[in-house]
Motif scaffolding. Structure first.
Motif, PDB file in Angstrom:
ATOM      1  N   LYS A 173       0.969  -2.068   9.320  1.00  0.00           N
ATOM      2  CA  LYS A 173       1.232  -0.731  10.337  1.00  0.00           C
ATOM      3  C   LYS A 173       1.134   0.597   9.754  1.00  0.00           C
ATOM      4  O   LYS A 173       0.644   1.586  10.183  1.00  0.00           O
ATOM      5  N   ASP A 174       2.030   0.635   8.586  1.00  0.00           N
ATOM      6  CA  ASP A 174       2.096   2.293   8.042  1.00  0.00           C
ATOM      7  C   ASP A 174       0.668   2.722   7.502  1.00  0.00           C
ATOM      8  O   ASP A 174       0.301   3.747   7.600  1.00  0.00           O
ATOM      9  N   SER A 175      -0.121   1.749   6.964  1.00  0.00           N
ATOM     10  CA  SER A 175      -1.566   2.090   6.363  1.00  0.00           C
ATOM     11  C   SER A 175      -2.623   2.350   7.487  1.00  0.00           C
ATOM     12  O   SER A 175      -3.400   3.005   7.243  1.00  0.00           O
ATOM     13  N   GLN A 176      -2.164   2.072   8.710  1.00  0.00           N
ATOM     14  CA  GLN A 176      -3.201   2.636   9.925  1.00  0.00           C
ATOM     15  C   GLN A 176      -2.384   3.206  10.889  1.00  0.00           C
ATOM     16  O   GLN A 176      -2.765   3.235  11.914  1.00  0.00           O
ATOM     17  N   GLY A 177      -1.447   4.273  10.294  1.00  0.00           N
ATOM     18  CA  GLY A 177      -0.988   5.265  11.051  1.00  0.00           C
ATOM     19  C   GLY A 177      -1.923   6.149  11.450  1.00  0.00           C
ATOM     20  O   GLY A 177      -3.020   6.106  11.463  1.00  0.00           O
ATOM     21  N   SER A 178      -1.331   7.156  12.402  1.00  0.00           N
ATOM     22  CA  SER A 178      -1.970   8.234  12.986  1.00  0.00           C
ATOM     23  C   SER A 178      -2.832   9.106  12.220  1.00  0.00           C
ATOM     24  O   SER A 178      -3.729   9.457  12.421  1.00  0.00           O
ATOM     25  N   ILE A 231       0.735  -1.302  -0.018  1.00  0.00           N
ATOM     26  CA  ILE A 231       0.131   0.075  -0.101  1.00  0.00           C
ATOM     27  C   ILE A 231       0.878   1.226   0.049  1.00  0.00           C
ATOM     28  O   ILE A 231       1.517   1.439   1.039  1.00  0.00           O
ATOM     29  N   ILE A 232       0.743   2.085  -1.106  1.00  0.00           N
ATOM     30  CA  ILE A 232       1.819   3.219  -1.299  1.00  0.00           C
ATOM     31  C   ILE A 232       1.017   4.409  -1.290  1.00  0.00           C
ATOM     32  O   ILE A 232       0.039   4.417  -2.238  1.00  0.00           O
ATOM     33  N   ASN A 233       0.974   5.370  -0.629  1.00  0.00           N
ATOM     34  CA  ASN A 233       0.428   6.542  -0.460  1.00  0.00           C
ATOM     35  C   ASN A 233       1.389   7.899  -0.238  1.00  0.00           C
ATOM     36  O   ASN A 233       2.749   7.609  -0.426  1.00  0.00           O
ATOM     37  N   ILE A 274      -3.896   6.240  -4.007  1.00  0.00           N
ATOM     38  CA  ILE A 274      -3.230   5.334  -3.074  1.00  0.00           C
ATOM     39  C   ILE A 274      -2.966   4.102  -4.080  1.00  0.00           C
ATOM     40  O   ILE A 274      -3.761   3.634  -4.922  1.00  0.00           O
ATOM     41  N   TYR A 275      -1.848   3.535  -4.237  1.00  0.00           N
ATOM     42  CA  TYR A 275      -1.221   2.454  -5.081  1.00  0.00           C
ATOM     43  C   TYR A 275      -1.197   1.117  -4.476  1.00  0.00           C
ATOM     44  O   TYR A 275      -0.821   0.940  -3.381  1.00  0.00           O
ATOM     45  N   LEU A 276      -1.734   0.035  -5.012  1.00  0.00           N
ATOM     46  CA  LEU A 276      -1.877  -1.039  -4.402  1.00  0.00           C
ATOM     47  C   LEU A 276      -0.894  -2.102  -5.386  1.00  0.00           C
ATOM     48  O   LEU A 276      -1.394  -2.511  -6.475  1.00  0.00           O
ATOM     49  N   LEU A 277       0.619  -2.073  -5.209  1.00  0.00           N
ATOM     50  CA  LEU A 277       1.549  -2.813  -5.996  1.00  0.00           C
ATOM     51  C   LEU A 277       1.850  -3.897  -5.472  1.00  0.00           C
ATOM     52  O   LEU A 277       2.147  -4.225  -4.376  1.00  0.00           O
ATOM     53  N   ASN A 325       4.452   7.672   2.247  1.00  0.00           N
ATOM     54  CA  ASN A 325       5.556   6.500   2.213  1.00  0.00           C
ATOM     55  C   ASN A 325       6.210   6.316   0.519  1.00  0.00           C
ATOM     56  O   ASN A 325       6.767   5.455   0.384  1.00  0.00           O
ATOM     57  N   ARG A 326       5.864   7.274  -0.077  1.00  0.00           N
ATOM     58  CA  ARG A 326       5.960   7.059  -1.668  1.00  0.00           C
ATOM     59  C   ARG A 326       7.573   7.162  -1.876  1.00  0.00           C
ATOM     60  O   ARG A 326       8.016   6.565  -3.022  1.00  0.00           O
ATOM     61  N   LYS A 327       8.176   8.028  -1.116  1.00  0.00           N
ATOM     62  CA  LYS A 327       9.812   7.943  -1.332  1.00  0.00           C
ATOM     63  C   LYS A 327      10.406   6.639  -1.050  1.00  0.00           C
ATOM     64  O   LYS A 327      11.435   6.704  -1.905  1.00  0.00           O
ATOM     65  N   ALA A 328       9.961   5.936  -0.328  1.00  0.00           N
ATOM     66  CA  ALA A 328      10.776   4.549  -0.218  1.00  0.00           C
ATOM     67  C   ALA A 328      10.089   3.733  -1.632  1.00  0.00           C
ATOM     68  O   ALA A 328      10.725   2.469  -1.680  1.00  0.00           O
ATOM     69  N   TYR A 329       9.576   3.957  -2.280  1.00  0.00           N
ATOM     70  CA  TYR A 329       9.057   3.071  -3.477  1.00  0.00           C
ATOM     71  C   TYR A 329       9.032   4.014  -4.944  1.00  0.00           C
ATOM     72  O   TYR A 329       8.401   3.652  -5.880  1.00  0.00           O
ATOM     73  N   GLU A 330      10.032   4.971  -4.943  1.00  0.00           N
ATOM     74  CA  GLU A 330      10.504   5.747  -6.401  1.00  0.00           C
ATOM     75  C   GLU A 330      10.512   4.575  -7.466  1.00  0.00           C
ATOM     76  O   GLU A 330       9.874   4.789  -8.468  1.00  0.00           O
ATOM     77  N   GLY A 331      11.344   3.684  -7.181  1.00  0.00           N
ATOM     78  CA  GLY A 331      11.757   2.620  -8.241  1.00  0.00           C
ATOM     79  C   GLY A 331      10.473   1.818  -8.601  1.00  0.00           C
ATOM     80  O   GLY A 331      10.179   1.819  -9.751  1.00  0.00           O
ATOM     81  N   PRO A 332       9.794   0.980  -7.845  1.00  0.00           N
ATOM     82  CA  PRO A 332       8.596   0.709  -8.093  1.00  0.00           C
ATOM     83  C   PRO A 332       7.241   1.167  -8.782  1.00  0.00           C
ATOM     84  O   PRO A 332       6.705   0.840  -9.677  1.00  0.00           O
TER      85      PRO A 332
END
Length: 221
Positions: free
Chosen positions: A207-212, A6-8, A56-59, A11-18
């Motif tokens: 955990k990331d997708s259900q953050g504060s 789940i990419i929003n 929101i990307y589901l990759l 957290n997108r910076k961690a998934y620039e390549g994908p």
């Protein structure tokens, strides 16, 4: 095979390549294979107006970092395909709420498809959509799609409502659907694809997708 991430915006910076790989795959599939000339651009990336900070990307990403499939969710309280491009498909009104998202750009990498038979990769992408929606507390999903998707989703056990008439479009006849997100639909889809009781979401993403702060309130396979 692969897990759904789940990419929003957060957290997108961690998934620039994908993310770039997925835009290239979308170009290969939607423009190269399916000849969707309405969305063609002079670069080999398929990016539209809804690929923004609200998406929101589901990759589906395998252990080697390769993108295997995925789809996109867009919050219906923001501009989206049904509201801005195809409002005529929902003659009874376009459902919009903070827990209703639009589903678009579903795909499976060509190497993982099985023509004429169910594809496990497609099953992971579809189950990942429902599982992610449940995690993100999304109640309903709208979609603009080719007419064959109605029967296909009903056969999977998804509660689907047609929102209006089909219309002819340069890229094929399309309709709008509203999908109820339920545990029963997820269970029946898992059974069809042999994924019983197996989560397809990447554990690190739960955990990331259900953050504060929740994500922005958020097809040929």
């Amino acid at each position: 095979m692969f897990k759904i991430h789940i990419i929003n915006w957060s957290n997108r910076k961690a998934y620039e390549g994908p993310l770039e790989h997925h835009f290239r795959l979308r170009h290969q599939i939607y423009i190269g294979e399916r000849n969707w000339r309405q969305i063609e651009r002079p670069i080999p990336l398929e990016i539209d107006a809804f690929d923004n900070e609200h998406a929101i990307y589901l990759l589906g990403i395998d252990d080697n970092g390769h993108v295997c499939g995925g789809s996109r969710l867009v919050p219906t309280l923001k501009p989206h395909l049904l509201s801005d491009i195809f409002p005529m498909l929902a003659d009874g009104g376009n459902p919009r709420d903070q827990d209703i998202f639009e589903w678009t750009r579903v795909f499976v990498a060509p190497s993982l498809r099985k023509p004429g038979e169910p594809s496990l990769a497609a099953g992971i992408v579809l189950c990942g959509l429902l599982e992610a929606a449940l995690v993100l507390r999304i109640r309903q999903i709208s979609v603009v799609c080719e007419v064959f998707w109605l029967n296909r989703l009903e056969r999977l056990g998804w509660p689907v409502t047609r929102l209006g008439p089909a219309i002819d479009h340069p890229d094929g006849a399309v309709i709008a659907l509203l999908i109820q997100v339920t545990e029963a639909a997820l269970a029946s889809s898992r059974a069809v694809y042999g994924l019983d009781d197996v989560s397809v979401l990447a554990a690190s993403q739960l955990k990331d997708s259900q953050g504060s702060e929740p994500p922005a309130i958020a097809v040929q396979v």
